[in-house]
Design a protein around this motif. Structure first.
Motif: not given
Length: 368
Positions: A345-368
């Motif tokens: 269940v850690d960050q190797c398998y789920f990116c939002d479990a990344y422990n070095m910041g606030d991680a989200t699968i939603t890109p910034p609004n300006w990304w595109e």
């Protein structure tokens, strides 16, 4: 490649900026953090960025060591200008003690003075001095300048400190040539963003593979500078590339360049000098300049209300500009742990479990 022989030792330090507390405090007091700029929320979206509304943070301090302050969530906060206008801040429903001006086109205008007012629920009233934009407030930002640099620092191998050469980049900003003899007061601040990939997501059929990460404490330090003639680069920050997962996929940082009044610059300079004393047992910052006053009580008030000329630009790491390849070691590191017992269940398998910041699968609004 430029190489330096600087050895870095890491000490435990606080990431929390504290403004002022009097060692012999007898009265209660507040700390007010605030500024406005000549860049509106809508204009800040174009940089590109997430956009920023003007904010005020209010907290109460009363004990002599100021180890823990209290966020004030029931204050009335409003901004006045010399043309008779008034805007009220709205309490944030996310951050305690923070108040937001939800006006998308509001910005500081040349030739207009501004004053911040804070009224507590008990009636205590605090007001700033009237402040205005610096005289020269229409300067654009120059171009970024990068230079490769390898630094030596201690890393631990088998529990022992070993000196290793770490590759990285110095990122500077070119300060534009001036056409006058005035001295400009600068402050640069940073809002980093990077991507992290869960390289073993397929093992558990995870759909949380790529995340965008923010961290309020990474690149928190500001940079100050006083420039008279310009035409020279100013070093902003160092980014490690070797072994730094922030640089593997995508890294950028929003660089905010503010031109400050003499009073606001001196406030930040005093804060910087007290933060950089360096000793673990140094007394915390106190006695900083302030342009606030209490109008109807004996409460102390600390902090500064600034009106700044802002410009912003996003710097993005481009690996093609480097003389070497940044090796992504995330997969190899995670693969070493694939046979570990327990749930995956850690960050190797789920990116939002990344422990070095606030991680989200939603890109910034300006990304595109």
């Amino acid at each position: 490649m430029k190489k330096t022989g600087i050895l870095f030792l890491v000490f435990l330090t606080s990431c929390v900026e504290k403004f002022d507390f009097n060692i012999t405090r007898e009265n209660e007091g507040v700390v007010i953090e605030s500024y406005i700029s000549n860049m509106s929320y809508n204009e800040s979206l174009v940089i590109p960025s997430d956009g920023e509304h003007f904010r005020v943070k209010v907290s109460q301090i009363s004990d002599v060591d100021n180890i823990r302050d209290v966020k004030i969530e029931d204050a009335s906060v409003f901004l006045k200008d010399s043309e008779g206008n008034e805007w009220e801040y709205t309490p944030s429903n996310i951050t305690p003690g923070e108040y937001v001006l939800f006006y998308n086109d509001l910005k500081a205008k040349p030739g207009v003075n501004y004053q911040l007012n804070v009224v507590l629920s008990g009636g205590q009233h605090f007001e700033s001095a009237w402040e205005a934009l610096p005289e020269f407030s229409n300067e654009e930002m120059g171009n970024f300048v990068i230079s490769e640099e390898a630094k030596e620092e201690y890393v631990y191998e088998a529990g022992e400190p070993v000196v290793k050469e770490i590759e990285g980049l110095n990122v500077s900003i070119q300060i534009l040539q001036k056409t006058n003899e005035e001295q400009y007061n600068y402050r640069w601040s940073f809002e980093p963003l990077w991507m992290y990939k869960a390289t073993l997501a397929e093992v558990v059929r995870s759909d949380r593979v790529d995340c965008w990460v923010r961290n309020d404490f990474y690149q928190r330090e500001f940079v100050l500078g006083q420039v008279k003639n310009g035409g020279v680069p100013k070093e902003l920050f160092y980014l490690q590339t070797k072994g730094n997962e922030k640089a593997f996929l995508y890294f950028s940082t929003l660089v905010n360049q503010d031109i400050l009044s003499d009073g606001y610059y001196n406030f930040w300079k005093e804060l910087e000098s007290q933060k950089n004393k360096g000793g673990l047992f140094d007394q915390p910052p106190f006695g900083l300049s302030t342009n606030f006053k209490a109008t109807n009580s004996d409460w102390t008030v600390n902090g500064y209300f600034g009106v700044v000329a802002r410009s912003g630009k996003r710097w993005t790491l481009d690996p093609k500009e480097l003389s070497y390849i940044i090796k992504n070691t995330t997969y190899d590191t995670c693969l070493l742990r694939i046979n570990e017992p327990g749930p995956k269940v850690d960050q190797c398998y789920f990116c939002d479990a990344y422990n070095m910041g606030d991680a989200t699968i939603t890109p910034p609004n300006w990304w595109e």
